[in-house]
Scaffold this active site. Structure first.
Site, PDB file in Angstrom:
ATOM      1  N   SER A 239       0.856  48.643  76.358  1.00 39.74           N
ATOM      2  CA  SER A 239       0.391  49.952  75.875  1.00 39.74           C
ATOM      3  C   SER A 239      -1.041  49.915  75.332  1.00 39.74           C
ATOM      4  O   SER A 239      -1.746  50.930  75.385  1.00 39.74           O
ATOM      5  CB  SER A 239       1.326  50.469  74.779  1.00 39.74           C
ATOM      6  OG  SER A 239       1.415  49.535  73.720  1.00 39.74           O
TER       7      SER A 239
ATOM      8  N   ASP B 196      -0.716  51.481  62.883  1.00 38.02           N
ATOM      9  CA  ASP B 196       0.602  50.824  62.980  1.00 38.02           C
ATOM     10  C   ASP B 196       0.497  49.309  63.068  1.00 38.02           C
ATOM     11  O   ASP B 196       1.513  48.622  63.046  1.00 38.02           O
ATOM     12  CB  ASP B 196       1.422  51.418  64.142  1.00 38.02           C
ATOM     13  CG  ASP B 196       0.898  51.044  65.521  1.00 38.02           C
ATOM     14  OD1 ASP B 196      -0.105  50.300  65.630  1.00 38.02           O
ATOM     15  OD2 ASP B 196       1.502  51.493  66.517  1.00 38.02           O
TER      16      ASP B 196
ATOM     17  N   HIS C 231      -1.459  49.203  67.725  1.00 38.65           N
ATOM     18  CA  HIS C 231      -2.300  50.025  68.602  1.00 38.65           C
ATOM     19  C   HIS C 231      -3.597  50.400  67.902  1.00 38.65           C
ATOM     20  O   HIS C 231      -3.577  51.098  66.893  1.00 38.65           O
ATOM     21  CB  HIS C 231      -1.546  51.295  69.003  1.00 38.65           C
ATOM     22  CG  HIS C 231      -0.270  51.001  69.729  1.00 38.65           C
ATOM     23  ND1 HIS C 231       0.944  50.980  69.092  1.00 38.65           N
ATOM     24  CD2 HIS C 231      -0.032  50.663  71.011  1.00 38.65           C
ATOM     25  CE1 HIS C 231       1.886  50.657  69.989  1.00 38.65           C
ATOM     26  NE2 HIS C 231       1.312  50.463  71.146  1.00 38.65           N
TER      27      HIS C 231
END
Lengths: 251, 251
Positions: free
Chosen positions: A52, A230, A233
């Site tokens: 991601s 977080d 990311h």
């Protein structure tokens, strides 16, 4: 002090170039590694692979549209591509992002023919590892450091055989200490994954981008929310650090 | 030639810094203008204003969320913010994008209280003009160069009165010759709008960012599709040039 003098002073002090964040120069001091690429050849294909952190909302339907912003996503790949494209307009570079959110190493292997080998990249950059740990920790995956190490070693080894002319960049998986998604066990437990990636880069003579070092330096300057709330990311500022670190380590 | 020598050579040659595209250095040679800001003060608010080239898909609902990538959009504002935030982590900068697609100068004026004055920016950057011409040409608007000139002069004049401490950056409106949305009349007809903006920047002692010069240099290196297919809206590579030019002209 005029600008010319400022440049001179910076160079003499050996801190690197203007517009490279101080943080990146602290993490990647001085000259490039011995492996550093001399330059970008014309028509070079540059492929970014990962999870991601690489994916960053890229549009799947544009995946064959080299250099398209929608295909590049919203993270370090897009920022790196912006710099490469603006700085090398004569080179007809073709830059692709094929990261997929949630991927672990074995999932790269499963789609490697389509999403790597078939593109025949001149430069292949891989950032993978956080889900190999995170999904195991969350009970969604049975792999451990040994499997991460073995899977990544296999992936690099077979890629080197299939694409002998490709320069491979292995990026250090990282976490931002204090991030909202992390508990106190992450810092010690995730270190083994980083060490494995670093050792694989050494063993296969790959370019290594020390992202953990970059973010450790970054956290001395501003809190975790500034670089990536977080802890996994990165924010826009964090992605820019990654981009500048990648460019400094690779080119 | 090692990296240190490369820096030295570049500096001695006076071509500016590494990672500033050659194109930008050709358009903005040597040192900054006399107006250039000495640096960014702590907690500085930086506001970007304009039309679609500034707007670039920013999320309206996040408009008060300083530095959020969704609020910054996908263009030169986001790229400039990325660089400013990564390079100045101690400064707690607050960066906003309030561009709105389709805007002409009078539409900035209509929303200036809410979208500029109330934010009390330390640095205010304005890029406006292409719709003042385009919408007139398309029969959707009755303004002409004289109205553009008068409206922009009024806007700057009143802003300087309301915000005497604000550094104002006026960006040159530009077109990319050969773009798909332009016909052959654009190049000569639009020049007057550019000249007006440049004269206003001179008269009010503003920082001027010569985007037209940047894109003219860019088109010597790669075709219009590389920098912005329609001739109005830059590609990612074009947006990166804008960002680098802005940073070089302003800081």
């Amino acid at each position: 002090m005029n600008r010319r003098n400022f440049f001179k002073k910076t160079v003499i002090a050996g801190t690197g170039a203007i517009l490279i964040p101080e943080i990146v120069n602290a993490a990647i001091p001085g000259t490039n590694s011995e492996n550093a690429f001399a330059g970008l050849k014309k028509d070079a294909v540059i492929l970014f692979q990962g999870d991601s952190i690489t994916d960053t909302g890229r549009k799947r339907e544009d995946e064959n549209n080299a250099n398209a912003q929608s295909m590049l996503g919203n993270g370090y790949v897009m920022l790196t591509a912006a710099s490469l494209l603006a700085n090398n307009p004569l080179e007809s570079l073709k830059i692709y992002n094929r990261g997929i959110s949630g991927n672990k190493v074995f999932q790269l292997q499963e789609r490697w023919e389509k999403d790597c080998l078939s593109l025949q990249p001149d430069i292949l950059s891989i950032l993978i590892g956080v889900n190999d740990y995170w999904h195991m920790k969350g009970g969604k995956y049975e792999g451990d450091i040994a499997k991460y190490n073995a899977d990544l070693r296999d992936l690099i080894s077979s890629t080197k055989k299939e694409l002998p002319g490709t320069k491979i960049v292995l990026c250090e998986p990282f976490i931002l200490a204090g991030g909202a998604a992390l508990d106190s066990t992450w810092e010690s437990e995730f270190a083994g994954y980083r060490d494995a990636a670093k050792q694989i880069a050494r063993d296969f003579n790959l370019i290594f981008v020390p992202f953990q070092k970059v973010f450790n330096e970054a956290l001395k300057k501003a809190p975790v929310d500034y670089w990536g709330r977080d802890g996994v990311h990165p924010s826009l500022a964090g992605a820019e650090l990654m981009s500048q670190a990648w460019l400094k380590a690779v080119l």
